[in-house]
Scaffold this active site. Structure first.
Site, PDB file in Angstrom:
ATOM      1  N   HIS A  66      58.916  26.252  27.238  1.00  0.00           N
ATOM      2  CA  HIS A  66      58.223  27.625  27.473  1.00  0.00           C
ATOM      3  C   HIS A  66      58.565  28.382  26.749  1.00  0.00           C
ATOM      4  CE1 HIS A  66      59.226  30.887  30.514  1.00  0.00           C
ATOM      5  NE2 HIS A  66      59.994  31.539  29.460  1.00  0.00           N
ATOM      6  N   GLU A  67      59.389  28.108  25.819  1.00  0.00           N
ATOM      7  CA  GLU A  67      60.371  29.195  24.435  1.00  0.00           C
ATOM      8  C   GLU A  67      59.034  29.598  23.726  1.00  0.00           C
ATOM      9  OE1 GLU A  67      61.925  30.512  25.264  1.00  0.00           O
ATOM     10  OE2 GLU A  67      62.595  30.377  27.072  1.00  0.00           O
TER      11      GLU A  67
ATOM     12  N   HIS B 175      56.201  30.853  23.722  1.00  0.00           N
ATOM     13  CA  HIS B 175      56.793  32.501  23.467  1.00  0.00           C
ATOM     14  C   HIS B 175      56.254  32.950  21.587  1.00  0.00           C
ATOM     15  CE1 HIS B 175      58.104  34.253  26.965  1.00  0.00           C
ATOM     16  NE2 HIS B 175      59.218  33.764  27.520  1.00  0.00           N
TER      17      HIS B 175
ATOM     18  N   GLU C 186      56.292  36.486  29.593  1.00  0.00           N
ATOM     19  CA  GLU C 186      56.651  35.572  30.721  1.00  0.00           C
ATOM     20  C   GLU C 186      55.772  34.600  31.517  1.00  0.00           C
ATOM     21  OE1 GLU C 186      59.470  34.724  29.626  1.00  0.00           O
ATOM     22  OE2 GLU C 186      60.308  36.220  28.907  1.00  0.00           O
TER      23      GLU C 186
HETATM   24 ZN   LIG Z   1      59.918  33.251  28.706  1.00  0.00          ZN
END
Ligand SMILES: [Zn+2]
Length: 900
Positions: free
Chosen positions: A353-354, A357, A376
């Site tokens: 997830h990170e 990003h 997100e």
């Molecule tokens: Zn996030």
């Protein structure tokens, strides 16, 4: 960030969804908190004055900080020099600052001459620093703003804050770390703290010799200063928003790997020294994830390094700071001996997830928090997809449906929901919620399947390439996807990606698609209407319809067979459905909507589930359970249909459908509603217990060496439920294992301890109950204490439970309650079983005056519990039909299904 979510304090867990992963656990997310969360988040705001006037913008920051955390001193001093440009003529420079004491402030022109200032004002409410200049500054002129300041490390996990940990020698070690998203950079140093504003940062940090400073970029130089401190100067960052700036001053240890091919990249992972052996998984998965992401999006991560750090106290699951990702320890540190499979699952997903990003958020940033779903939503979607690629033993591609899609559908049917794109100005963290994360990921996943994976992928590659190092809104995404869709003829010519996506992005809620079949005409009609727990309205969407009919196979059954256009209520398709076939709409739940069927089509699906459930994909089985329960609770399908469908669970051995069936918004919700009545609750227990019998025998109590990854958590869930539903063999098995653990002859792994103790305590003797209570009292570990509290509430002896509740009133000096434990005890008793409910009522009656005058009786959370009990009683009547069916079923089977 990861939310595992954002922001919100939830009783059993802290769920945060900020830049971080928010793993929504539908089994631990108390329903009421979920509702509060969504209700609280979306109050309309109308004022506009909290935005910077933006008459000037920064281009470069030079930030110098002097820290003393190595001496356990929390004050720091700083100097920031900001190169800025005026966008229009003005006599004010307005930026953000909060909490800093300003010791010197000077504005210089391009010739480095100081300008005369009238004064500067700190507007505490808006967190503005307003500098009034004597002369009017012309537009498009360059200035340098110098500010010297002092400040304190914060202690609330935001901004530049102090964190601490217990070293192996027992001493407390302090470190200084940052968490700037959404608007906490301004509390660390004066800056223009809005996400669309990008500037470069050259950061220098001075710290003790035994400590190390780390930031977004690698260091450029380190020098020992005359005061015996170390000054680290970092290389200049790319242009970036303030919320992604990060630094930390720690005595951490690290492991590092230097990648060469296809591009060079240094990856380092940091933690306190006692965790040095828990870094390997995080480092390896970080490498795997960034490379997989680069391949998928055909893009290179172009900072020279990518660090990950485990922070002892962290507000969110993790935060994607460019080049220096920070995690709460449990989402990065993995111990081969003590961590559970769930830990591994969460760590891999959080890292992915990170790292997603680093592109969606860091390289391309939303113009404002309104569209944080552009960060997100993509991080959620690819957290599952890329994690599935780098850790194939975990069923991430299916988990996204039950963890993200179904959670979003549940929250997004509430009247208080909000659109994905939603303007906020002050309560910025309120948009880091289930809508931004789970709905965002779900809607983007639907578009991926509606356009086809390669078209969607090409569109996103274009989106990243065309918008890199700049700020975007949803139109930028629509344009990139449109150009890819047009090339591939992926959508009807009469529409555009923007037209299709707009209702999903700018309107709240989603549709219910009702499917009906007329055998005589061979026509199937798909009809859309708004699905809401409140009053549905007339809104419509562009709905991609996919379906499975085995006589009409397609290579990809998630592909769109027909669109229901926005503004059109129904479309008809000619379909022959032979008598031995079923029609399954929205297979694998790739579309973000619910599906209802006419009676005959439901009947065909139920027949298939009963005869050969494995023929239907696990996610679709889970979806049929979820939709049919929600439709029955909303009166849109006969309760008999749902009741008959649930019966197939007696043969179900897969985690995915059971996860959905037992979720807080499904059987757990019904469990809570029915436990106010002993007879109704007894019928529910008999029915669900019979469904679980085969499952518990299959899973057993012992872990097997070759079992699937998810069986650890599946077993824990099944044991707790099976025992609660009264299945005798579950209770006796759990009781034996609990006693062995208590006596120390055979210790339980931590992942299953609560479930075993819960099952073991149900029929426990007073002596055994007291033994567990004493173990709770002896424990000094807060999470272990919480585990014991939860298990003690499982007892089915009313008097034991009353005695347990009495201790929250402060009786007995020798009993120690930590902060928050009184409420934990009440929650563990009142909301899970009929006997717990009765014990709670008896306690209320018997000790009413004492309760009202006690500290717990004055807490708002306690009054919320009282309201919940009243709601439950009122809600009971809504389940009359189901209760009739359950009682009839129990009478017919005479309870003989439950093994003795
Ligand atoms: Zn996030």
């Amino acid at each position: 960030m990861e939310a595992r979510l954002v922001i919100w304090l939830i009783s059993a867990l802290v769920v945060f969804s900020n830049g971080q992963r928010f793993k929504s656990d539908r089994h631990n997310l108390p329903l009421n908190d979920l509702i509060l969360l969504s209700d609280r988040a979306f109050e309309e705001r109308s004022f506009t004055s909290f935005r910077l006037p933006n008459t000037s913008v920064p281009t470069q920051y030079m930030l110098e900080l002097d820290t003393n955390v190595h001496l356990n001193q929390f004050t720091y001093s700083g100097k920031v020099q900001i190169q800025l440009t005026t966008l229009q003529a003005t006599n004010q420079i307005v930026l953000h600052s909060s909490g800093s004491t300003i010791n010197k402030l000077q504005l210089y022109n391009a010739n480095q001459l100081p300008l005369a200032l009238n004064e500067y004002i700190v507007d505490e409410e808006r967190q503005f620093l307003i500098i009034n200049v004597k002369e009017t500054l012309p537009a498009n002129a360059n200035y340098r703003l110098l500010i010297e300041f002092t400040n304190q490390l914060r202690n609330d996990l935001t901004g530049f804050y102090q964190s601490s940990y217990q070293a192996e020698d027992g001493t407390t070690k302090y470190i200084a770390v940052t968490q700037f998203e959404a608007s906490f950079a301004r509390s660390a140093f004066p800056c223009y703290d809005e996400p669309w504003i990008r500037a470069t940062f050259e950061i220098s940090i001075s710290c003790g010799l035994s400590y190390k400073a780390t930031s977004n970029m690698p260091f450029a130089a380190i020098a020992i200063q005359p005061d015996q401190k170390k000054l680290t100067r970092f290389r200049v960052t790319p242009r970036m928003p303030t919320y992604l700036v990060a630094f930390m001053v720690t005595d951490f240890v690290s492991k590092r790997v230097i990648l060469k091919e296809p591009t060079s990249l240094t990856m380092e992972i940091f933690a306190r020294s006692s965790a040095i052996d828990e870094l390997d998984l995080g480092l390896q998965k970080g490498v795997d994830a960034i490379r997989a992401i680069e391949r998928y999006f055909d893009i290179t991560y172009d900072l020279p390094k990518l660090d990950q750090a485990a922070i002892p106290s962290f507000m969110f699951g993790a935060m994607e700071n460019w080049g220096l990702v920070k995690y709460a320890e449990r989402y990065l540190l993995y111990n081969d001996n003590t961590s559970s499979n769930w830990d591994k699952e969460a760590i891999v997903a959080t890292i992915t997830h990170e790292l997603v990003h680093q592109f969606f958020g860091n390289l391309v940033t939303p113009k404002w928090w309104t569209d944080i779903f552009l960060n997100e939503g993509f991080a959620t979607l690819y957290e599952y997809q890329i994690s599935a690629e780098i850790e194939p033993s975990i069923r991430y591609e299916e988990l996204i449906a039950v963890e993200a899609v179904q959670t979003a559908l549940y929250v997004d049917s509430r009247p208080s929901t909000r659109p994905l794109s939603h303007y906020v100005e002050t309560d910025l963290m309120s948009v880091f919620d289930i809508i931004a994360y789970q709905k965002g990921g779900s809607v983007l996943r639907m578009m991926k399947h509606a356009l086809g994976e390669s078209t969607f992928q090409n569109g996103l590659r274009r989106y990243l390439r065309d918008n890199q190092h700049s700020a975007v809104d949803p139109n930028d995404l629509f344009e990139s996807l449109q150009s890819a869709a047009k090339e591939d003829a992926a959508i009807p010519q009469t529409t555009t990606v923007g037209a299709i996506m707009s209702p999903w992005v700018y309107e709240s809620g989603y549709p219910l698609v009702t499917v009906s079949w007329t055998p005589t005409s061979g026509e199937v009609v798909f009809r859309q209407q708004h699905f809401s727990d409140g009053t549905p309205d007339s809104r419509t969407w562009w709905v991609p319809i996919s379906f499975r009919l085995s006589s009409q196979p397609v290579s990809d059954e998630t592909e769109t067979r027909v669109w229901i256009p926005q503004g059109t209520l129904q479309v008809a398709v000619s379909l022959d459905i032979p008598s031995d076939e079923y029609l399954l709409v929205n297979p694998h739940q790739t579309g973000y909507y619910r599906v209802n069927y006419d009676g005959e089509l439901w009947g065909k699906l139920i027949d298939k589930l009963m005869a050969d459930h494995d023929a239907i994909p696990a996610v679709s089985r889970s979806q049929l359970i979820d939709d049919s329960l929600k439709l029955a609770m909303g009166g849109q399908v006969e309760v008999e249909v749902t009741f008959e469908l649930l019966k197939y669970l007696k043969n179900e051995e897969d985690y995915i459908p059971w996860y959905t069936a037992l979720a807080s918004d499904n059987l757990q919700f019904i469990n809570k509603a029915l436990l106010v009545d002993e007879v109704a609750y007894g019928a529910l227990k008999a029915f669900v217990g019979s469904l679980m019998e085969h499952l518990i025998i299959t899973l057993g109590f012992e872990e097997r060496s070759s079992e699937p990854h998810e069986h650890q958590q599946f077993r824990a869930m099944a044991i707790e439920w099976g025992c609660r539903m009264g299945y005798d063999r579950c209770r006796t098995g759990a009781h034996q294992l609990m006693m062995e653990d208590l006596e120390g002859s055979q210790l339980l792994p931590s992942y299953i301890k609560q479930s075993i103790y819960c099952g073991g305590l149900m029929d426990a003797t007073q002596e055994e109950f007291v033994a567990v209570f004493n173990a709770y009292q002896r424990s000094t570990d807060l999470s272990e204490r919480a585990m014991y509290i939860s298990a003690l509430g499982c007892s089915e002896n009313k008097q034991f439970l009353i005695d347990f509740l009495v201790i929250v009133l402060g009786a007995g000096q020798e009993i120690s309650l930590r902060s928050g434990e009184a409420l934990q005890i009440v929650r563990s008793v009142y909301s899970r079983t009929n006997i717990g409910h009765e014990a709670f009522q008896a306690w209320l009656e018997q000790f009413n005056d004492l309760i009202l005058s006690s500290s717990i009786g004055r807490q708002a959370d306690f009054h919320a519990i009282l309201a919940d009990v009243e709601n439950r009683k009122a809600n009971f009547g809504n389940f009359a039909q189901l209760i009739t069916l359950l009682k009839a079923w129990k009478d017919q089977t005479e309870g003989g299904v439950i093994s003795k």
